[in-house]
Design a protein around this motif. Structure first.
Motif, PDB file in Angstrom:
ATOM      1  N   PRO A 515       2.222  -6.751   9.070  1.00  9.69           N
ATOM      2  CA  PRO A 515       1.860  -7.437   7.626  1.00  9.69           C
ATOM      3  C   PRO A 515       2.810  -7.063   6.374  1.00  9.69           C
ATOM      4  O   PRO A 515       2.577  -5.963   6.255  1.00  9.69           O
ATOM      5  N   SER A 516       3.386  -7.975   5.783  1.00 14.00           N
ATOM      6  CA  SER A 516       4.164  -7.698   4.412  1.00 14.00           C
ATOM      7  C   SER A 516       3.166  -6.848   3.438  1.00 14.00           C
ATOM      8  O   SER A 516       3.511  -5.795   2.879  1.00 14.00           O
ATOM      9  N   ALA A 517       2.137  -7.345   3.594  1.00 12.00           N
ATOM     10  CA  ALA A 517       1.017  -6.767   2.542  1.00 12.00           C
ATOM     11  C   ALA A 517       0.687  -5.187   2.871  1.00 12.00           C
ATOM     12  O   ALA A 517       0.575  -4.252   1.941  1.00 12.00           O
ATOM     13  N   SER A 518       0.710  -5.023   3.945  1.00 14.02           N
ATOM     14  CA  SER A 518       0.666  -3.363   4.530  1.00 14.02           C
ATOM     15  C   SER A 518       1.873  -2.717   4.280  1.00 14.02           C
ATOM     16  O   SER A 518       1.565  -1.638   3.963  1.00 14.02           O
ATOM     17  N   LEU A 519       2.987  -3.217   4.422  1.00 13.31           N
ATOM     18  CA  LEU A 519       4.292  -2.547   4.445  1.00 13.31           C
ATOM     19  C   LEU A 519       4.495  -2.291   2.820  1.00 13.31           C
ATOM     20  O   LEU A 519       4.756  -0.973   2.495  1.00 13.31           O
ATOM     21  N   ALA A 520       3.875  -3.207   1.982  1.00 11.39           N
ATOM     22  CA  ALA A 520       4.200  -2.893   0.522  1.00 11.39           C
ATOM     23  C   ALA A 520       3.256  -1.880  -0.062  1.00 11.39           C
ATOM     24  O   ALA A 520       3.596  -1.268  -1.077  1.00 11.39           O
ATOM     25  N   THR A 521       2.106  -1.659   0.454  1.00 13.41           N
ATOM     26  CA  THR A 521       1.209  -0.648   0.152  1.00 13.41           C
ATOM     27  C   THR A 521       1.141   0.650   0.776  1.00 13.41           C
ATOM     28  O   THR A 521       0.443   1.520   0.341  1.00 13.41           O
ATOM     29  N   ASN A 522       1.985   0.797   1.728  1.00 13.68           N
ATOM     30  CA  ASN A 522       2.053   2.139   2.453  1.00 13.68           C
ATOM     31  C   ASN A 522       3.742   2.310   2.924  1.00 13.68           C
ATOM     32  O   ASN A 522       4.120   1.645   3.730  1.00 13.68           O
ATOM     33  N   GLN A 523       4.242   3.113   2.271  1.00 11.12           N
ATOM     34  CA  GLN A 523       5.904   3.168   2.312  1.00 11.12           C
ATOM     35  C   GLN A 523       5.969   3.989   3.542  1.00 11.12           C
ATOM     36  O   GLN A 523       7.095   4.201   3.992  1.00 11.12           O
ATOM     37  N   ASN A 524       5.018   4.716   4.169  1.00 10.01           N
ATOM     38  CA  ASN A 524       5.417   5.108   5.528  1.00 10.01           C
ATOM     39  C   ASN A 524       5.295   4.380   6.727  1.00 10.01           C
ATOM     40  O   ASN A 524       5.835   4.683   7.602  1.00 10.01           O
ATOM     41  N   LEU A 525       4.764   3.147   6.475  1.00  6.49           N
ATOM     42  CA  LEU A 525       4.978   1.941   7.639  1.00  6.49           C
ATOM     43  C   LEU A 525       6.261   1.522   7.467  1.00  6.49           C
ATOM     44  O   LEU A 525       6.979   1.134   6.386  1.00  6.49           O
ATOM     45  N   THR A 526       6.772   1.073   8.879  1.00  8.68           N
ATOM     46  CA  THR A 526       8.070   0.369   8.865  1.00  8.68           C
ATOM     47  C   THR A 526       7.689  -0.841   9.831  1.00  8.68           C
ATOM     48  O   THR A 526       6.745  -1.020  10.591  1.00  8.68           O
ATOM     49  N   GLN A 527       8.675  -1.871   9.613  1.00  8.58           N
ATOM     50  CA  GLN A 527       8.499  -3.030  10.437  1.00  8.58           C
ATOM     51  C   GLN A 527       9.120  -2.836  11.815  1.00  8.58           C
ATOM     52  O   GLN A 527       9.908  -2.000  12.430  1.00  8.58           O
ATOM     53  N   ASN A 528       8.405  -3.643  12.687  1.00 12.00           N
ATOM     54  CA  ASN A 528       8.834  -3.624  14.157  1.00 12.00           C
ATOM     55  C   ASN A 528      10.021  -4.259  14.261  1.00 12.00           C
ATOM     56  O   ASN A 528      10.307  -5.169  13.714  1.00 12.00           O
ATOM     57  N   PRO A 529      10.704  -4.201  15.207  1.00  9.07           N
ATOM     58  CA  PRO A 529      12.081  -4.504  15.584  1.00  9.07           C
ATOM     59  C   PRO A 529      12.222  -6.185  15.815  1.00  9.07           C
ATOM     60  O   PRO A 529      11.176  -6.716  16.384  1.00  9.07           O
ATOM     61  N   GLY A 530      13.130  -6.752  15.145  1.00  6.41           N
ATOM     62  CA  GLY A 530      13.328  -8.220  15.305  1.00  6.41           C
ATOM     63  C   GLY A 530      12.648  -9.066  13.969  1.00  6.41           C
ATOM     64  O   GLY A 530      13.091 -10.200  14.019  1.00  6.41           O
TER      65      GLY A 530
END
Length: 531
Positions: A515-530
């Motif tokens: 989820p974008s909200a989780s990415l926005a608050t944790n810069q260590n997370l990366t998005q899944n491919p695709g």
């Protein structure tokens, strides 16, 4: 004591905190309670806190069924079991949600969910909230703190700690299965805004496995403790699940371990209830099904009111034209024809006359076309699998909020996992596998008329039998992925990928986006491919 009464305790440990955008960014809800020393004052207080960690699987808040303690999410979107049902069932051939304009629904049930999808955010946030609650309990229950608070040695609290580790493992298991990655937090992580390091799917696998194995010896034997609480049977069941899907999660098959853990569940004293539907009734905690249900999620029309769990399922089963809610123990109109069956699932019962006598065939077909128009609740077949009636014909305690516990894991699944692990090279015995499958079919048909012979027991048979036995129990998406049928075009169901006839979906869709909200608050997370 039964968990749905057990969680009537004050629930201090679970709901002192209101989860915000960050997984660990929590704020004290009661300004007068700020220190662990003021909360964890006795062994009973620890038991109350443990009840709160369990309650996170049932409740959306302590302010009533309309509230949510996940910031920015409504009560339904943020409820644990409703989110699991949405992502595991709506995205497959099993069901369709009529009101497709509700936020997030179209993207999930047409396999086009984006990182902004609110249903994904609800599942991810609730699971990470469970991790946070578990860590807080472990942080507050060390031997050193117990001694300093005058509570004495660990004793029963050691068992509580083991239960919490399994609940934490359960949430990480769901994140691993659906999203493939999650941030790492444990009891040594300082509470507050902390950006946990990203764990890959294989790393999550190791974490879940380690938590489960570490907890095993501190738990009671399977089916020997209080109904609804974690025991060794639950641990063996989750281990069997992750080992059966290990090739998907890590690239390395673990079918031998999947079979041995399935055996451990089967040998733990659980028993099939004589009537299949007893597993899904308002008194499934006491009608015999409690010996088949390995881990239930509590629903109680008085004590655990929420708009998820079996409430949304049972209310959603009610047909718009049938107005058959009374038969299911709720108000006649239910929730207006919320759920219907996609034709490809219905045909697993309706195409073969043999299944007319199958007790699992709880499908209503009369005056209904099998094909669907999403916005027309009178198209498509419906089911009455779950009910707010009891095994003696009585009603649950409330006509809106249901009493039926959600059977997250059942013995029947262990039987089918043993058979599958055997066929995939995990060892065991063909006759044993056949006997397990036929025991389910003998219950379903009431005699041996539905039994199969060994030549019929193959993977193609099993994926359909899992559908017939376990539908609407939040396993289907995982099963289709493991069998190579979810993405691509080898198996196409109505509205798969978008169009009415269904279409192929890309392989990256086997994992949901972070989820974008989780990415926005944790810069260590990366998005899944695709995505």
């Amino acid at each position: 004591m039964k968990i749905k009464h057990y969680i009537l305790f004050t629930l201090l440990g679970a709901f002192l905190f209101s989860s915000c955008e960050s997984d660990l960014d929590v704020e004290i809800r009661d300004p007068n309670i700020t220190l662990g020393d003021q909360i964890f004052t006795s062994a009973e207080a620890y038991k109350q806190s443990l009840a709160g960690v369990y309650a996170n699987l049932s409740l959306s808040s302590l302010t009533g069924p309309g509230g949510s303690n996940i910031g920015g999410l409504d009560a339904g979107t943020g409820q644990y079991m409703r989110g699991l049902f949405n992502l595991q069932n709506l995205s497959t051939d099993e069901t369709i949600f009529t009101f497709e304009n509700d936020p997030g629904i179209r993207g999930v049930q047409r396999n086009s969910a984006s990182p902004e999808n609110v249903l994904l955010r609800g599942v991810y946030s609730r699971a990470m909230f469970s991790v946070s609650l578990s860590n807080e309990f472990l942080r507050q229950s060390t031997d050193e703190l117990l001694q300093s608070r005058g509570i004495g040695s660990l004793g029963d609290i050691q068992t509580y700690r083991a239960e919490v580790k399994v609940l934490k493992a359960l949430s990480y298991y769901h994140l691993m299965d659906m999203f493939g990655k999650a941030p790492f937090y444990d009891e040594t992580t300082e509470a507050g805004f902390t950006q946990g390091e990203e764990l890959s799917r294989p790393e999550l696998f190791d974490l879940v496995e380690g938590l489960l194995l570490n907890s095993l010896e501190d738990l009671p034997a399977g089916n020997s403790g209080e109904y609804g609480r974690i025991d060794q049977g639950v641990v063996h069941m989750i281990l069997a699940k992750i080992y059966l899907n290990a090739e998907v999660y890590t690239g390395t098959p673990r079918y031998t371990e999947a079979l041995s853990r399935s055996e451990a569940v089967i040998n733990s004293g659980y028993q099939l209830v004589n009537d299949y539907q007893f597993n899904f009734l308002a008194d499934n905690n006491s009608n015999g099904a409690q010996n088949e249900i390995i881990f239930p999620i509590a629903n109680d029309g008085q004590a655990t009111q929420n708009y998820g769990g079996t409430t949304i399922i049972i209310q959603g089963q009610v047909g718009a034209q049938e107005q058959n809610g009374e038969e299911l123990g709720v108000n006649p109109g239910g929730f207006g024809g919320l759920f219907r069956l996609r034709p490809q699932f219905s045909e697993k019962f309706t195409l073969n006359p043999l299944f007319e006598n199958d007790a699992r065939n709880l499908i209503i077909t009369e005056d209904r076309p099998i094909s669907l128009v999403v916005t027309d609740p009178n198209t498509g077949y419906i089911t009455t699998k779950y009910s707010n009636r009891t095994s003696t014909g009585g009603f649950g305690s409330d006509r809106t909020f249901t009493d039926a516990d959600f059977p997250m894991f059942r013995l029947a699944d262990a039987y089918l996992m043993y058979a599958e692990a055997h066929l995939r090279g995990g060892g065991g015995d063909l006759n044993t596998a056949l006997n397990y499958v036929n025991s389910l079919r003998e219950r379903a048909f009431g005699d041996t008329s539905g039994n199969i012979v060994s030549a019929q027991l193959d993977l193609n048979f099993l994926i359909d039998e899992r559908a017939r036995e376990l539908y609407w129990e939040s396993h289907r998406r995982q099963d289709l992925i493991r069998f190579g049928l979810y993405t691509g075009n080898q198996y196409v169901w109505m509205f798969k990928g978008g169009p009415s006839a269904g279409t192929s979906i890309d392989s990256f869709r086997a994992i949901y986006p972070i989820p974008s909200a989780s990415l926005a608050t944790n810069q260590n997370l990366t998005q899944n491919p695709g995505y």
